[in-house]
Design an enzyme around this catalytic site. Structure first.
Site, mmCIF file in Angstrom:
data_model
loop_
_atom_site.group_PDB
_atom_site.id
_atom_site.type_symbol
_atom_site.label_atom_id
_atom_site.label_comp_id
_atom_site.label_asym_id
_atom_site.label_seq_id
_atom_site.Cartn_x
_atom_site.Cartn_y
_atom_site.Cartn_z
ATOM 1 N N PHE A 252 89.186 12.370 3.368
ATOM 2 C CA PHE A 252 89.963 13.316 4.165
ATOM 3 C C PHE A 252 91.479 13.055 4.107
ATOM 4 C CE2 PHE A 252 88.418 9.967 7.117
ATOM 5 C CZ PHE A 252 89.630 9.485 7.607
ATOM 6 N N THR B 61 86.919 10.426 18.085
ATOM 7 C CA THR B 61 87.614 11.133 17.000
ATOM 8 C C THR B 61 87.121 12.572 16.867
ATOM 9 O OG1 THR B 61 87.727 9.028 15.829
ATOM 10 C CG2 THR B 61 88.217 11.004 14.542
ATOM 11 N N ARG C 8 92.933 4.751 23.968
ATOM 12 C CA ARG C 8 91.815 5.275 23.183
ATOM 13 C C ARG C 8 90.719 5.842 24.086
ATOM 14 N NH1 ARG C 8 92.264 4.694 17.713
ATOM 15 N NH2 ARG C 8 90.036 4.892 17.390
ATOM 16 N N ASN D 290 92.651 16.962 16.016
ATOM 17 C CA ASN D 290 92.117 16.389 17.255
ATOM 18 C C ASN D 290 93.201 15.925 18.219
ATOM 19 O OD1 ASN D 290 92.879 14.163 15.841
ATOM 20 N ND2 ASN D 290 90.875 13.188 15.759
ATOM 21 N N LYS E 175 99.662 15.463 17.978
ATOM 22 C CA LYS E 175 99.564 16.045 16.632
ATOM 23 C C LYS E 175 99.964 17.538 16.600
ATOM 24 C CE LYS E 175 96.025 12.739 15.067
ATOM 25 N NZ LYS E 175 94.679 12.569 14.463
ATOM 26 N N ARG F 294 90.690 14.706 23.821
ATOM 27 C CA ARG F 294 90.060 15.395 22.695
ATOM 28 C C ARG F 294 88.967 16.358 23.152
ATOM 29 N NH1 ARG F 294 90.365 10.123 18.683
ATOM 30 N NH2 ARG F 294 92.209 10.786 17.520
ATOM 31 N N TYR G 30 99.612 6.863 7.175
ATOM 32 C CA TYR G 30 98.152 6.850 7.046
ATOM 33 C C TYR G 30 97.678 6.150 5.771
ATOM 34 C CZ TYR G 30 97.233 9.867 11.105
ATOM 35 O OH TYR G 30 97.107 10.376 12.368
ATOM 36 N N HIS H 85 96.847 10.869 18.154
ATOM 37 C CA HIS H 85 96.578 9.610 17.453
ATOM 38 C C HIS H 85 96.880 8.474 18.416
ATOM 39 C CE1 HIS H 85 96.952 6.243 14.606
ATOM 40 N NE2 HIS H 85 98.027 5.921 15.316
ATOM 41 N N GLU I 206 102.790 0.113 13.869
ATOM 42 C CA GLU I 206 103.019 1.562 14.007
ATOM 43 C C GLU I 206 104.231 1.864 14.890
ATOM 44 O OE1 GLU I 206 98.351 2.903 13.311
ATOM 45 O OE2 GLU I 206 99.313 3.332 15.238
HETATM 46 P P1 RTP Z 1 93.654 8.322 14.985
HETATM 47 O O1 RTP Z 1 93.814 7.269 13.919
HETATM 48 O O2 RTP Z 1 94.330 9.626 14.650
HETATM 49 O O3 RTP Z 1 93.999 7.827 16.351
HETATM 50 O O4 RTP Z 1 92.121 8.716 15.088
HETATM 51 P P2 RTP Z 1 90.852 7.812 14.968
HETATM 52 O O5 RTP Z 1 91.230 6.358 14.905
HETATM 53 O O6 RTP Z 1 89.961 8.270 16.061
HETATM 54 O O7 RTP Z 1 90.274 8.285 13.566
HETATM 55 P P3 RTP Z 1 90.448 7.661 12.105
HETATM 56 O O8 RTP Z 1 89.096 7.323 11.609
HETATM 57 O O9 RTP Z 1 91.504 6.589 12.111
HETATM 58 O O10 RTP Z 1 90.964 8.910 11.285
HETATM 59 C C1 RTP Z 1 92.320 9.281 11.334
HETATM 60 C C2 RTP Z 1 92.426 10.771 11.508
HETATM 61 O O11 RTP Z 1 91.962 11.420 10.328
HETATM 62 C C3 RTP Z 1 91.382 12.679 10.675
HETATM 63 N N1 RTP Z 1 89.993 12.693 10.235
HETATM 64 N N2 RTP Z 1 89.471 13.704 9.581
HETATM 65 N N3 RTP Z 1 87.739 15.407 8.181
HETATM 66 C C4 RTP Z 1 87.274 14.263 8.649
HETATM 67 O O12 RTP Z 1 86.116 13.912 8.511
HETATM 68 C C5 RTP Z 1 88.203 13.389 9.346
HETATM 69 N N4 RTP Z 1 87.921 12.196 9.847
HETATM 70 C C6 RTP Z 1 89.062 11.773 10.413
HETATM 71 C C7 RTP Z 1 91.488 12.817 12.185
HETATM 72 O O13 RTP Z 1 92.688 13.519 12.480
HETATM 73 C C8 RTP Z 1 91.569 11.386 12.633
HETATM 74 O O14 RTP Z 1 92.135 11.279 13.906
HETATM 75 MG MG MG Z 2 92.657 5.552 13.506
#
Ligand code: RTP
Ligand code: MG
Length: 140
Positions: free
Chosen positions: A59, A93, A87, A114, A11, A104, A51, A117, A128
């Site tokens: 968010f 996350t 992962r 973070n 990122k 992370r 996304y 992805h 994807e």
């Molecule tokens: P990713 O998709 O990026 O691999 O991350 P993830 O599965 O761990 O997290 P996900 O729930 O899919 O959320 C996607 C991305 O959104 C941002 N985020 N911001 N501000 C917030 O509370 C918040 N929560 C998530 C993060 O960049 C997250 O990786």
């Molecule tokens: Mg995700």
């Protein structure tokens, strides 16, 4: 378990701090092979589409803004159990909850910025990967 592929994105917070090599080393040390890789500055349209599953989340707008704030590195990682392994190497996350030694934990700035992805299922990985790469660009 057979060889699997997953989509990874380094990122903007990480490319800005010149961490691509250090993050790639984490993947390779975990037995994941980088079989495709491209540096790209996403448009708002591209990031929004990528996304789209998060469209209703609070968010979403901030996330699209963040993901278009600088270049990213999109890549395909290949290996045994690649989706889960990636992962695991990424960590939780929220970096505050990420285990020691994960990307992370070591590099993320916040729950949003973070650093990486990774696809969350084999099914989403296929979608994807196709979003960013043609089959001919993936060399296993
Ligand atoms: P990713 O998709 O990026 O691999 O991350 P993830 O599965 O761990 O997290 P996900 O729930 O899919 O959320 C996607 C991305 O959104 C941002 N985020 N911001 N501000 C917030 O509370 C918040 N929560 C998530 C993060 O960049 C997250 O990786
Ligand atoms: Mg995700």
């Amino acid at each position: 378990m057979a060889k699997e592929r997953t989509l990874s994105i380094i990122k903007p917070d990480a490319t800005r701090r010149n961490l691509t090599g250090k993050i790639n080393a984490k993947f390779e040390d975990a037995g994941l092979r980088i079989v495709a890789q491209r540096r790209v500055w996403l448009s708002a349209d591209q990031a929004g589409k990528f996304y789209a599953v998060h469209k209703e989340r609070p968010f979403y707008n901030d996330l699209v803004k963040f993901m278009t704030s600088g270049p990213v590195v999109v890549q395909v990682l290949e290996g045994e159990n690649a989706v889960a392994k990636n992962r695991e190497v990424m960590g939780a996350t929220n970096p505050a909850n990420a285990a020691a030694g994960t990307i992370r934990k070591e590099f993320a700035e916040s729950i949003e910025a973070n650093s990486v992805h990774g696809s969350d299922s084999a099914e989403n990985a296929a979608i994807e990967i196709a979003f960013f790469f043609a089959g001919v660009d993936i060399v296993g």
